[in-house]
Design a protein around this motif. Structure first.
Motif, PDB file in Angstrom:
ATOM      1  N   HIS A   1     -14.553   0.416  -5.311  1.00 44.80           N
ATOM      2  CA  HIS A   1     -13.507  -0.701  -5.470  1.00 44.80           C
ATOM      3  C   HIS A   1     -13.100  -0.971  -4.031  1.00 44.80           C
ATOM      4  N   VAL A   2     -13.120  -2.300  -3.787  1.00 46.19           N
ATOM      5  CA  VAL A   2     -12.595  -2.829  -2.292  1.00 46.19           C
ATOM      6  C   VAL A   2     -11.185  -3.338  -2.735  1.00 46.19           C
ATOM      7  N   VAL A   3     -10.105  -2.769  -2.213  1.00 46.57           N
ATOM      8  CA  VAL A   3      -8.919  -2.930  -2.432  1.00 46.57           C
ATOM      9  C   VAL A   3      -8.079  -3.280  -1.073  1.00 46.57           C
ATOM     10  N   GLU A   4      -6.897  -4.110  -1.378  1.00 49.50           N
ATOM     11  CA  GLU A   4      -6.210  -4.296  -0.156  1.00 49.50           C
ATOM     12  C   GLU A   4      -4.827  -2.850  -0.217  1.00 49.50           C
ATOM     13  N   THR A   5      -4.491  -2.717  -1.268  1.00 41.71           N
ATOM     14  CA  THR A   5      -3.412  -1.507  -1.228  1.00 41.71           C
ATOM     15  C   THR A   5      -3.996  -0.541  -2.415  1.00 41.71           C
TER      16      THR A   5
END
Length: 238
Positions: free
Chosen positions: A232-236
């Motif tokens: 998963h590519v997430v910002e936070t």
């Protein structure tokens, strides 16, 4: 831009049992969900129909399509396709692979749902898992039909097989579907040819709901489990 999603289903009922909640949930939020049923499941998953007097292959296929279309309408599916590639075993050719590549390129899905990588009880399912991901990779290739916009990197989630412990499937995503459970149950009941599975998949939804509640701070009664293929590519992280 309209959000889109793709469900690659080996047989015409798989998308209902395994991903009906996710489909209904996203459709209710305005997503356009495309479901590709590669086979009707006419040989291996239509025992109830074959017990009827005078049943023929064409009649089984027609009934299976009727059931799946009704379920798709309940769930809010934008487009359902029936490719009639046979089952037990399913026949996946290069022509059908490139056809699925075209679907990827045409709709550019935000996420993809398909089968588990293993299933010793149904070889069609892992074959379709490999097929769906092969098509995804090809759709990302700049040299394939270079006049088309290439696919990005939509996440792929593998929905729950019938016997997960025997299939090496372990969920790392739990989706709460309380708000659309009644739609999923109504779609399940459209699949009259496999009535013996109605209560089974209701219990599965309750079990995943209990696990989702246990792993969150929410009261969740019904859920679906998924296994992600890619990070998963997430910002936070919160």
């Amino acid at each position: 831009m309209t959000n889109t999603a793709l469900v690659v289903s080996a047989h015409s009922a798989d998308f209902v049992w395994r991903a009906g909640g996710a489909i209904a949930l996203h459709a209710a939020k305005g997503w356009q969900v495309t479901v590709v049923c590669l086979s009707y499941g006419e040989r291996g998953e239509s025992a109830k129909l074959w017990r009827l007097p005078g049943m023929t292959l064409d009649r089984v296929k027609a009934e299976r399509e009727k059931e799946a279309r009704a379920a798709a309408e309940v769930l809010g599916v934008h487009d359902i396709q029936f490719w009639d590639l046979g089952d037990y075993p399913i026949t996946l050719t290069n022509d059908s692979l490139f056809r699925l590549v075209d679907v990827y390129r045409n709709i550019h899905p935000g996420f993809v749902l398909t089968h588990s990588k293993e299933d010793p009880y149904n070889r069609d399912h892992p074959a379709v898992c490999e097929f769906a991901q092969h098509a995804r990779i090809t759709a990302q290739a700049h040299g394939h039909n270079p006049h088309q916009k290439v696919l990005g990197a939509p996440p792929v989630f593998l929905f729950e097989p019938h016997q997960p412990e025997q299939c090496g499937w372990k969920p790392d995503v739990l989706l709460g579907i309380d708000g659309v459970w009644e739609k999923k149950r109504a779609a399940i009941e459209c699949m009259a040819g496999q009535e013996h599975l109605w209560e089974y998949y209701t219990r599965v939804a309750q079990q995943r709901g209990a696990q989702a509640a246990r792993n969150s701070d929410r009261a969740i009664k019904y859920g679906e489990g998924y296994q992600s293929v890619f990070p998963h590519v997430v910002e936070t992280l919160g």
